[in-house]
Design a protein around this motif. Structure first.
Motif, PDB file in Angstrom:
ATOM      1  N   GLY A 136      20.123  -9.656 -10.008  1.00 35.83           N
ATOM      2  CA  GLY A 136      19.273  -8.496 -10.201  1.00 35.83           C
ATOM      3  C   GLY A 136      19.280  -7.602  -8.973  1.00 35.83           C
ATOM      4  N   ASP A 137      18.383  -6.605  -8.962  1.00 37.65           N
ATOM      5  CA  ASP A 137      18.338  -5.621  -7.877  1.00 37.65           C
ATOM      6  C   ASP A 137      17.120  -5.838  -6.994  1.00 37.65           C
ATOM      7  OD1 ASP A 137      20.580  -4.484  -9.058  1.00 37.65           O
ATOM      8  OD2 ASP A 137      19.360  -3.098 -10.270  1.00 37.65           O
ATOM      9  N   LEU A 138      17.202  -5.256  -5.811  1.00 42.74           N
ATOM     10  CA  LEU A 138      16.053  -5.181  -4.904  1.00 42.74           C
ATOM     11  C   LEU A 138      15.505  -3.765  -5.000  1.00 42.74           C
ATOM     12  CD1 LEU A 138      14.170  -6.103  -2.620  1.00 42.74           C
ATOM     13  CD2 LEU A 138      16.004  -5.539  -0.991  1.00 42.74           C
ATOM     14  N   ARG A 139      14.270  -3.638  -5.471  1.00 43.92           N
ATOM     15  CA  ARG A 139      13.656  -2.327  -5.636  1.00 43.92           C
ATOM     16  C   ARG A 139      12.526  -2.177  -4.632  1.00 43.92           C
ATOM     17  NH1 ARG A 139      11.525  -1.529 -11.170  1.00 43.92           N
ATOM     18  NH2 ARG A 139      11.489  -3.782 -11.459  1.00 43.92           N
ATOM     19  N   ILE A 140      12.612  -1.096  -3.863  1.00 44.36           N
ATOM     20  CA  ILE A 140      11.664  -0.886  -2.766  1.00 44.36           C
ATOM     21  C   ILE A 140      10.891   0.400  -3.024  1.00 44.36           C
ATOM     22  CG2 ILE A 140      11.409  -0.570  -0.283  1.00 44.36           C
ATOM     23  CD1 ILE A 140      14.062  -2.047   0.065  1.00 44.36           C
ATOM     24  N   GLY A 141       9.577   0.240  -3.179  1.00 40.41           N
ATOM     25  CA  GLY A 141       8.716   1.404  -3.362  1.00 40.41           C
ATOM     26  C   GLY A 141       8.283   1.980  -2.017  1.00 40.41           C
ATOM     27  N   VAL A 142       8.365   3.293  -1.884  1.00 41.50           N
ATOM     28  CA  VAL A 142       8.037   3.966  -0.624  1.00 41.50           C
ATOM     29  C   VAL A 142       6.545   4.291  -0.575  1.00 41.50           C
ATOM     30  CG1 VAL A 142       8.423   6.021   0.803  1.00 41.50           C
ATOM     31  CG2 VAL A 142      10.346   4.919  -0.376  1.00 41.50           C
ATOM     32  N   HIS A 143       5.936   3.951   0.532  1.00 39.94           N
ATOM     33  CA  HIS A 143       4.527   4.285   0.769  1.00 39.94           C
ATOM     34  C   HIS A 143       4.436   5.065   2.074  1.00 39.94           C
ATOM     35  CE1 HIS A 143       0.233   4.090   1.139  1.00 39.94           C
ATOM     36  NE2 HIS A 143       0.278   3.318   2.229  1.00 39.94           N
ATOM     37  N   VAL A 144       4.136   6.361   1.952  1.00 32.38           N
ATOM     38  CA  VAL A 144       4.029   7.218   3.130  1.00 32.38           C
ATOM     39  C   VAL A 144       2.643   7.026   3.741  1.00 32.38           C
ATOM     40  CG1 VAL A 144       4.110   9.582   4.020  1.00 32.38           C
ATOM     41  CG2 VAL A 144       5.665   8.881   2.181  1.00 32.38           C
ATOM     42  N   VAL A 145       2.628   6.634   4.998  1.00 32.49           N
ATOM     43  CA  VAL A 145       1.379   6.338   5.694  1.00 32.49           C
ATOM     44  C   VAL A 145       0.873   7.605   6.381  1.00 32.49           C
ATOM     45  CG1 VAL A 145       0.266   4.915   7.436  1.00 32.49           C
ATOM     46  CG2 VAL A 145       2.129   3.967   6.040  1.00 32.49           C
ATOM     47  N   SER A 160       6.309   6.265   8.017  1.00 35.74           N
ATOM     48  CA  SER A 160       5.417   7.210   8.691  1.00 35.74           C
ATOM     49  C   SER A 160       5.622   8.612   8.141  1.00 35.74           C
ATOM     50  CB  SER A 160       5.671   7.203  10.203  1.00 35.74           C
ATOM     51  OG  SER A 160       6.950   7.751  10.493  1.00 35.74           O
ATOM     52  N   MET A 161       4.638   9.452   8.324  1.00 35.60           N
ATOM     53  CA  MET A 161       4.713  10.810   7.802  1.00 35.60           C
ATOM     54  C   MET A 161       5.871  11.576   8.428  1.00 35.60           C
ATOM     55  SD  MET A 161       1.686  13.655   7.545  1.00 35.60           S
ATOM     56  CE  MET A 161       1.639  13.909   9.317  1.00 35.60           C
ATOM     57  N   SER A 162       6.080  11.375   9.719  1.00 38.81           N
ATOM     58  CA  SER A 162       7.169  12.094  10.392  1.00 38.81           C
ATOM     59  C   SER A 162       8.530  11.644   9.887  1.00 38.81           C
ATOM     60  CB  SER A 162       7.067  11.889  11.907  1.00 38.81           C
ATOM     61  OG  SER A 162       7.129  10.495  12.214  1.00 38.81           O
ATOM     62  N   ASP A 163       8.708  10.309   9.651  1.00 36.41           N
ATOM     63  CA  ASP A 163       9.983   9.821   9.109  1.00 36.41           C
ATOM     64  C   ASP A 163      10.194  10.305   7.684  1.00 36.41           C
ATOM     65  OD1 ASP A 163      10.777   8.500  11.389  1.00 36.41           O
ATOM     66  OD2 ASP A 163       9.887   6.574  10.793  1.00 36.41           O
ATOM     67  N   ALA A 164       9.098  10.405   6.932  1.00 36.58           N
ATOM     68  CA  ALA A 164       9.228  10.912   5.563  1.00 36.58           C
ATOM     69  C   ALA A 164       9.649  12.373   5.579  1.00 36.58           C
ATOM     70  CB  ALA A 164       7.920  10.735   4.813  1.00 36.58           C
ATOM     71  N   ILE A 165       9.178  13.130   6.538  1.00 39.65           N
ATOM     72  CA  ILE A 165       9.525  14.557   6.614  1.00 39.65           C
ATOM     73  C   ILE A 165      10.947  14.743   7.123  1.00 39.65           C
ATOM     74  CG2 ILE A 165       8.976  16.730   7.770  1.00 39.65           C
ATOM     75  CD1 ILE A 165       6.043  15.791   7.807  1.00 39.65           C
ATOM     76  N   LEU A 166      11.288  14.032   8.179  1.00 38.56           N
ATOM     77  CA  LEU A 166      12.558  14.252   8.848  1.00 38.56           C
ATOM     78  C   LEU A 166      13.685  13.380   8.318  1.00 38.56           C
ATOM     79  CD1 LEU A 166      11.213  14.446  12.516  1.00 38.56           C
ATOM     80  CD2 LEU A 166      11.740  16.353  10.958  1.00 38.56           C
TER      81      LEU A 166
END
Length: 375
Positions: A321-330, A272-278
């Protein structure tokens, strides 16, 4: 001179096959190795000469027109042959001990065919490998005869036509001389033996069709299209011959959350936008258990979080191998009046610049490519 047709006991319009069958029947009866009498020997020479003439189209044509049908070879046998034994070998693969000069008889035991089984795996199975019990419809050893092809208490017998050689020799006269050819015996199909009493369960094949279970450990790291070979797990061969191989063709089913990039696993995390900010802490469910994530304040869409060693175990190796997680800000699309007022107040306070073109960042596109690869 006796009439050749009368000697062989066939009509004047007899076919070549009828003439050959008549000769074979009489040769078995009159051959000196079987019937040593003087009368039989003379009749055998007459039968052989008659066949020698009538089996050759040109000589038969001249004989039917009143010719003598070729010179008779006298005591040495028919012209073009070395003697009684050679004549018998020509058509029956050797009489007495003379049958060993031709090709060897064909074994009934043969290797079984390979089999192909398609198996579908979940992505979870690929991480560490999986054990599977597969039902395979294939040929298995006949339990009644154990591959012998004969009824219990009976056995194969030597073919009375080729005398165990599996082949029939024939000499054909040509302008270049006599040409000797070997052909598989039609009675025993080249095996040198016949089965008077075939096994009733397998009809003399030594194997039957049945379903059996094959246990297999599928290694980690397999991917769609890969074929795994299981030596000796295919169908049993005729007459109990060695088994062929079994091939497993793998298909990995798509996963609704994770995708694969080599030995790495890819996923998208919606923030969420708030989690991305904070910033915040969260826990996600990976294919092999939970993973704790720490999202720093101000995380950007397109950022990639890498969790070492939580990908797929390679097909040849142990380092996962690795686990790669791409962030998508909603970004929220529906706001009530209060929420909108708060956002407007936030915008005034931050005094963010208007949208504009910025300096080109190669890394941003690399992150986006990694994020959406194989999705």
């Amino acid at each position: 001179m006796a009439d050749h047709y009368e000697v062989l006991g066939v009509a004047r319009d007899a076919s070549s096959d009828e003439i050959k069958k008549a000769y074979r029947r009489l040769a078995r009866e009159l051959h000196p190795d079987v019937n040593p009498g003087a009368d039989a020997s003379e009749r055998f020479k007459l039968v052989t000469h008659a066949y020698d003439v009538l089996s050759d189209a040109e000589q038969r044509r001249r004989y039917d027109m009143g010719g003598d049908g070729g010179a008779f070879g006298g005591a040495g046998g028919a012209a073009g042959f070395g003697g009684f034994s050679d004549i018998f070998e020509t058509f029956f693969g050797g009489g007495g001990g003379g049958g060993s000069r031709g090709p060897r008889p064909r074994s009934r035991r043969e290797r079984g065919q390979d089999a192909l089984v398609r198996v579908t795996l979940e992505l979870d199975d690929v991480v560490f490998g999986v054990h599977r019990d597969l039902e395979v419809d294939t040929a298995v050893l006949c339990e009644t005869c154990q591959g012998a092809c004969t009824q219990p208490g009976t056995s194969e017998v030597t073919c009375d036509i080729c005398h165990g050689s599996g082949h029939i020799q024939r000499t054909v006269r040509s302008l270049l001389g006599n040409v000797v050819t070997n052909q598989p015996c039609g009675t025993c199909q080249g095996h040198g033996t016949t089965i008077p009493y075939p096994c009733a369960t397998c009809q003399g094949q030594g194997r039957v069709r049945a379903r059996r279970t094959v246990s297999v450990d599928i290694p980690a790291g397999v991917e769609t299209g890969l074929r795994l070979q299981l030596p000796g797990s295919g169908e049993v061969g005729p007459a109990g011959g060695p088994n062929g191989d079994l091939y497993l063709e793998v298909t990995v089913a798509p996963h609704e959350t994770f995708s694969r990039d080599g030995d790495d696993l890819l996923a998208t995390l919606e923030v969420s936008m708030s989690d991305a900010i904070l910033g915040t802490n969260t826990t996600i469910d990976a294919l092999d258990g939970s993973v704790d994530l720490e999202l720093r304040a101000g995380i950007q869409g397109g950022d990639v979080l890498t969790i070492k060693g939580r990908g797929i175990t390679p097909l040849r190796g142990t380092q996962r191998g690795d686990l790669r997680i791409g962030v998508h800000v909603v970004t929220p699309t529906r706001l009530d009046a209060k929420e909108r007022a708060l956002i407007e107040d936030f915008a005034k306070r931050t005094k963010a610049p208007a949208p504009h073109l910025a300096e080109f960042h190669q890394g941003l596109f690399a992150k986006l490519r990694d994020r959406f690869r194989n999705v």
